[in-house]
Design a protein around this motif. Sequence first.
Motif, PDB file in Angstrom:
ATOM      1  N   ALA A 199       8.287  -9.742 -16.347  1.00 27.94           N
ATOM      2  CA  ALA A 199       7.719 -10.092 -15.042  1.00 27.94           C
ATOM      3  C   ALA A 199       8.294 -11.395 -14.502  1.00 27.94           C
ATOM      4  O   ALA A 199       7.835 -11.903 -13.479  1.00 27.94           O
ATOM      5  N   TYR A 342       7.448   1.634 -14.382  1.00 29.64           N
ATOM      6  CA  TYR A 342       7.617   0.179 -14.364  1.00 29.64           C
ATOM      7  C   TYR A 342       9.089  -0.211 -14.482  1.00 29.64           C
ATOM      8  O   TYR A 342       9.566  -1.122 -13.802  1.00 29.64           O
ATOM      9  N   LEU A 391       7.168  -9.784  -9.997  1.00 30.85           N
ATOM     10  CA  LEU A 391       7.738  -8.439 -10.052  1.00 30.85           C
ATOM     11  C   LEU A 391       8.813  -8.268  -8.990  1.00 30.85           C
ATOM     12  O   LEU A 391       9.877  -7.679  -9.244  1.00 30.85           O
TER      13      LEU A 391
END
Length: 879
Positions: A199, A342, A391
């Motif tokens: 992240a 993701y 992100l």
Amino acid sequence: MHRQKLILVVLLLLPLVAYSDSRIEGPETLLAEADRLALLSNWPEAEPLYAQSESLFTQSGDQKNALAARLGYIWATADAGVDSAISREVATNLEGPLVRSDSRLKLRALVAKAVLDRNTNEIAARGPWEEILQLATRLGDKLWEGRAKAEIGQILYMDGNVASAAAMLRDAIVSQYLRLDLGAAIHYTAMVGNGFVEAGQPEAALKYCNMALRSTYVVPGIGFPYLAYQGKARALLALHRDAEAEGVLNEAIARAREEHNYQALTQLLVVAGTAAASSNLPEAIQRLREANEISHEKGFHHVFAWSAFQLAQVYRDVGNLNDAEALASNAIDIMRKLEDRYHLPEHLALLADLEVRKGNFDLADRLYSEATDVLDALLVDVTRRQLKSSLIATLSDAYVGHFRLAATKFSDPSKAYEIIEEARGRALADTLRGESENLSTSSDEISIDAQKEINRIQIALMHETTRETRQSLLDQLFVQEQLLLPVRQSRSRLRSDSDRPKPSPLRKVQASLRTDEMLLEYVLGEPESYCLQITRAGAAVLIIPSGKKQVEDLVDDYLSAVRSRQPEDTAGHKLFSLLLQPAIGLKSPMRIIIVPDGKLHLVPFDGIKNQEGKYVLETHVVTYVPSATVLHLLRQSRAPRSVNQTVLGVGDVIYPQPPKVVSTTTISTNARANSVPDFFDVEAVRFPDLPGSRQEVMSIAGIIGGTQLLLGANATEAALRSLPLADFRVIHFAVHGVANTQFPDRAALVLSRSSESAEDGLLQVREIRDLPLNADLVTLSACDSGNGRLLGEEGIASLERAFLLAGAKSVIASLWTADDTYTIVLMKRLYLHLVDGSDNAAALRQAKLDLLREFGDQAFPVFWAGFTLVGDGSTMIFN
């Protein structure tokens, strides 16, 4: 006792945790010891004990315990590779009478299946883990209940459900520490650390992994913490501490080879190969190939896709586009099958970049679009603005690559605008559209307790000077910060949010611009950069013939000269020639609105000199916005004003003084703050009183009638919060500021602290965002309030942005240390011009020009240029 305190007690008592060192004799004892070791992830010692106990139980005819031992053996050896025959065996056992008649045995069988499925496809393992959760809950088995929640949390994370994942992982890890399931607590703490690396928050990742590693030192029988080593190495690499990372990796790789832990080995090889790519290509290729081959052989599909992705990047960089494309395509196929939303966007972006290099522009466009669409879907469920920004930052190269494609290959400024605006200022734009997070209204017990603990710790930091004690407090502070979970709210003032997920249309942005305004949105790339020029009449993309590194090196040179009061002409002229001259030309609009990128967030454009030696300030009004969309939304959301227009001034704060010791750093009394000392460090920082701040605020009160003041002992955090903040049209802070680039939510304005309140006196970013503001202008006469962590294409995390998130229309803040003498004059002139009818931006410009006229050559840019206005500067407050 609060559960947070219990966690700390547990960590202190870890050396006292009982463990078995007795002589092992019967098969029951062997099985119990194997289970204990397995729960500590000590697979090398658990494996032979499971095998031995299975043999003894089989010899005695005890089929049930023999099966229990066999299932334990499968669990202990799962990281050696995925065997389809073993998977079929476990599936058969689950349907067999022994397992179906015994809930405890069924739990063991489900664990074996879940672990095998996890090593093949984490998301596919969700079903078994949910069954384990249900069964463990029914049996009252808190240990496996907590482990199942942690595993489901990880799966939710990869599936894009970040909000639920964060809550589930947090609760599971807290439970594991409290119940002394230390093997799980260490493993999942390290897992979260790896998540923070991905992240884009390596500092937090390093904290998590070090926390896990420290715990292993005092837990008898613990297995080698591969995941913590992996996360630590990745964090160190992201922080450019390559030598330390290499040592961590070499130790873990050697151990994984020794223990035949191929799951850990392949992941570590990927990290090591990626690290070597910048300095030793043959080593990088060798390590990544080995990881790719082993993961394929052992059936570790996720690691296979990861290694293929990294190897494809290396091949791309050396010009081997065909092999790179084959690997990237293969990895994407696997990621689709694994349903890993993701990680899929970065895979798609890589393949898109390869297609651009091969001239397949239409295909590249579709791949880039899919990548950002998948990321947009992920961001919908992210409640933490900081995580949302991180992100976006991790996929910054994809946005820049897609922008470049639209701007240069398709020659389409409108499409280029839409692409880059998907990322720019996204968290703020989403807030203006109605989404928000709030900690102050959270009913979550853990978050409430954590906030109280944070206040207690930060009060202690105010007074503590001993390095060892401060380090302990900082460690505790980090733990408590991780327990905070915001709640989502909606408080939109907009008339419609039908276009919420998308940037404001270019035509609407153009229509919201004045005829004398030009918006310049910069995009830094390699080997060239770009400027998106927008006016009411049209839009165009200008090519800047310098890459990001060259531009940012010029920024560093310029800032170094300004801050040291040296001539900044050389770097400043180059920045003007590259960034401004091609865009504004000879007959440009008077007002320039800058959307910065990268280190351009730290540049005061009006403090740059043109080729004639004049500051841009002398010819233009310069303001800044996080994105064109944010500017449009700010102007669209202007609410009707009540007749009662008031101003709030805060200053003359009384600061607590720690005992004077050698290690205490004192902030200069001639400045509001200093960019070097860090309050959240082992060295204590002393905040001297600011007598000039009283003069500053009182002078503003003399200019504007009806100003409400919080001065001296009344300038407390509690007093500020008690006011009807939404009623103030202007809010002025003349206080110390604390910036923090590592942990942006810690940045704060330092206020007085009331002994009758539990508040710590630090008005921090996470608290500022919760304030119900409706101000046209917030002035932060505090140093470094415009400085913060750079977040790629999302922007910058700073105190300034926090006030915009809270509802302010524009914020004036300083990019560096503010000098008392010049700041008092500048602020007085600012409000004089506001009262005379100037809009916010014009008033700030005129105040700076006044300073130049009054002080002449002594008015170095360091004294005035650092104050910048972010937001909508066109509002006339006192008209």
